[in-house]
Design a protein around this motif. Structure first.
Motif, PDB file in Angstrom:
ATOM      1  N   THR A  95       0.826  -1.203   0.000  1.00  0.00           N
ATOM      2  CA  THR A  95       0.000   0.000   0.000  1.00  0.00           C
ATOM      3  C   THR A  95       0.866   1.260   0.000  1.00  0.00           C
ATOM      4  O   THR A  95       0.575   2.232  -0.705  1.00  0.00           O
ATOM      5  CB  THR A  95      -0.935   0.000   1.239  1.00  0.00           C
ATOM      6  N   TYR A  96       1.940   1.235   0.767  1.00  0.00           N
ATOM      7  CA  TYR A  96       2.863   2.372   0.828  1.00  0.00           C
ATOM      8  C   TYR A  96       3.512   2.602  -0.539  1.00  0.00           C
ATOM      9  O   TYR A  96       3.586   3.738  -1.029  1.00  0.00           O
ATOM     10  CB  TYR A  96       3.923   2.092   1.898  1.00  0.00           C
ATOM     11  N   VAL A  97       3.979   1.528  -1.169  1.00  0.00           N
ATOM     12  CA  VAL A  97       4.607   1.632  -2.488  1.00  0.00           C
ATOM     13  C   VAL A  97       3.615   2.175  -3.512  1.00  0.00           C
ATOM     14  O   VAL A  97       3.932   3.085  -4.290  1.00  0.00           O
ATOM     15  CB  VAL A  97       5.133   0.250  -2.937  1.00  0.00           C
ATOM     16  N   ARG A  98       2.416   1.625  -3.497  1.00  0.00           N
ATOM     17  CA  ARG A  98       1.378   2.019  -4.454  1.00  0.00           C
ATOM     18  C   ARG A  98       1.068   3.519  -4.337  1.00  0.00           C
ATOM     19  O   ARG A  98       0.933   4.232  -5.334  1.00  0.00           O
ATOM     20  CB  ARG A  98       0.131   1.176  -4.197  1.00  0.00           C
ATOM     21  N   THR A  99       0.969   4.000  -3.104  1.00  0.00           N
ATOM     22  CA  THR A  99       0.694   5.423  -2.874  1.00  0.00           C
ATOM     23  C   THR A  99       1.833   6.288  -3.386  1.00  0.00           C
ATOM     24  O   THR A  99       1.614   7.334  -4.011  1.00  0.00           O
ATOM     25  CB  THR A  99       0.463   5.680  -1.373  1.00  0.00           C
ATOM     26  N   GLY A 100       3.056   5.847  -3.147  1.00  0.00           N
ATOM     27  CA  GLY A 100       4.215   6.591  -3.634  1.00  0.00           C
ATOM     28  C   GLY A 100       4.244   6.694  -5.146  1.00  0.00           C
ATOM     29  O   GLY A 100       4.594   7.744  -5.707  1.00  0.00           O
TER      30      GLY A 100
END
Length: 551
Positions: free
Chosen positions: A69-74
């Motif tokens: 989720t963190y990667v996707r948001t970035g």
């Protein structure tokens, strides 16, 4: 009011309160940032609201779903910043290509060459978006409306992808007027994305993001030129074949082009294997071909096909498995949990392996061992080898590239090959397919077929397998003389039929259920392909069965 139970303690909250507000209350109890919640065992994004009594728990960036989720948001923030700085007229397409270490490589289709100054401007814009803590919203649109949004934003891959969508609604995320679709969950606002770095790499942008193990620190980035070249070649192959995304693949299946496409993909791989064989022959004095790669890379089929190519040059290849040099079970090292650690180098009798190989190099006749996995002991059954001038040993094992494995063999006698399934196909331009997903599905299908292992067990073991790869395989990949990409552009459409029934067999309530659900949703993007079109010597056959080879 609703009653929400956290850690066994019930507490009343106003109905409609966001999970983000509740998470903020409990954040001091967690070392790492809370990024998702589990509501009655179901993953929810933080901007969702509590509408009924439930049990609640939290996921952080250390959890697999939280890190994704963190990667996707970035990635969404980066793409938004690119368009803000360079403009939609200048940038025709942004494609999230592949991962290199902790970095995610993005290519830009544009007239002007990307510069360091442009990347710095994009980085500053990302900082502005993050400092502003802008909300990221999600809305479900009827599929025709969603496709029109993607058409307006020139996201043609998404147009093709959702032509095959079965459901009538599509979830679309919005960030400050920028609309996009992402496969998976998203953070509620840009302010959550605190730790990252950005750099110009080759002709694109590399977004560096901390690992889940250490979510606030970015490791020093080491360029991996051979890996990058191999990944770039795979992307170029896809583009030449007109299959850059799942939508392209589905169109080829729909239009009856799949048989020719399979043959072209297999021919490309065979040509590459032939090139590697010729390099081995041209080098001269090579007696040990060392093949290493992560789990489910197709090492066994590759070694057979390479051997056939070597035979066509007059060489006489002999396969050897490093696993036959396992130490006896009682001598195997154990991990921190007290379980046998079969992945570590110390599980191999390196001294005996080097002794046997050096004797063969001297022309001696040597009896090679065979490891009996049932009783956990090395045995001898009269497998004698003696190397003549045209003989070569094709040695397969996860430690093949580790210098310590062949430390007593002369360098000029070794040729090292790194093999992995480096998926070049994207779901769409902004949703890459992790190479680990393809390998996990391969392993799941093969383990069920050859070992009777259920999908739950395969998924359960996968984190341990991945840790072993990170520790014992990936650090040595750049030392290889050649790299081979075993991924087939069509294979996920074939694996779909085999993997889905296995994944449906993981019951709700099991820890592996969420991963099974994620993979099932992922496979929904693909139109299926009948395996009868897959050649019997294909690497794909190592997993689905029906191979010419004993795999």
């Amino acid at each position: 009011m609703v009653t929400i139970t956290i850690d066994g303690v019930p507490k009343e909250y106003p109905k409609g309160i966001t999970f983000e507000e509740i998470a903020r209350e409990y954040q001091p109890q967690y070392k790492d940032m809370i990024v998702l919640v589990l509501e009655n065992g179901k993953i929810r994004e933080l901007f969702k609201t509590a509408e009924k009594n439930c049990e609640l728990s939290f996921l952080t960036r250390r959890d697999s779903s939280g890190h994704k989720t963190y990667v996707r948001t970035g990635i969404m923030i980066l793409i938004k910043a690119i368009y803000d700085v360079l403009g939609a007229e200048e940038v025709k397409k942004v494609k999230v290509e592949f991962a290199i270490g902790q970095g995610y490589y993005c290519s830009l289709k544009m007239e002007e060459k990307l510069t360091s100054a442009s990347v710095e401007q994009i980085n500053r814009r990302m900082h502005e978006l993050i400092e502003s803590n802008l909300p990221i919203t999600k809305k479900s649109y009827p599929i025709d409306e969603a496709i029109e949004i993607f058409r307006q934003h020139k996201m043609h891959d998404k147009e093709k992808l959702f032509h095959y969508r079965r459901s009538s609604l599509v979830n679309v995320y919005c960030l400050d007027g920028y609309y996009d679709y992402y496969y998976g969950y998203m953070l509620p606002s840009t302010g959550y994305f605190k730790y990252y770095d950005l750099m110009l790499y080759e002709n694109g942008i590399l977004l560096l993001i901390p690992s889940s193990e250490n979510p606030t620190k970015i490791d020093y980035f080491e360029p991996r030129e051979k890996l990058f070249k191999t990944l770039s070649t795979a992307s170029e192959w896809g583009e030449r074949m007109g299959i850059d995304s799942v939508g392209d693949l589905n169109n080829a299946i729909r239009d009856g082009q799949i048989s020719d496409m399979i043959l072209v993909q297999e021919a490309l791989q065979e040509r590459r294997i032939g090139e590697i064989a010729k390099e081995i022959v041209d080098r001269g004095n090579v007696k040990f071909v060392l093949i290493a790669g992560p789990s489910s890379s197709g090492k066994t089929t590759f070694s057979h096909r390479l051997s056939i190519q070597l035979r066509s040059y007059g060489m006489i290849p002999h396969p050897i498995a490093l696993d036959d040099y396992f130490v006896n079970r009682e001598d195997t090292p154990k991990d921190e949990n007290g379980d046998y650690n079969f992945e570590c180098l110390e599980a191999i009798d390196i001294k005996k392996f080097n002794e046997d190989m050096n004797r063969l190099l001297k022309g001696e006749r040597v009896e090679l061992p065979q490891f009996n996995f049932k009783i956990g002991k090395r045995e001898y059954h009269g497998n004698y080898k003696q190397l003549g001038p045209d003989d070569v040993l094709v040695i397969e094992g996860i430690h093949g590239l580790n210098p310590a494995t062949t430390q007593f063999l002369p360098d000029e006698s070794k040729f090292k090959i790194y093999i992995s399934a480096l998926t070049s196909l994207n779901v769409d331009e902004h949703n890459r397919i992790p190479t680990t997903d393809g390998r996990l599905l391969r392993r799941m299908v093969r383990d069920a077929r050859t070992r009777g292992t259920c999908a739950k067990r395969t998924v359960e073991m996968w984190p341990s397998v991945r840790r072993g790869e990170e520790q014992y395989i990936f650090p040595f990949q750049e030392s290889a003389d050649e790299m081979f990409n075993s991924a087939l552009i069509y294979e996920l459409a074939v694996l779909k039929q085999y993997a889905e029934p296995l994944l449906f067999g993981i019951p709700k309530g099991e820890p592996e259920y969420y991963e099974a659900k994620r993979l099932l949703k992922f496979l929904e993007y693909f139109q299926g392909i009948d395996s009868q079109n897959v050649p019997a010597n294909s690497i794909c056959r190592e997993f689905i069965g029906g191979s010419y080879f004993n795999v």
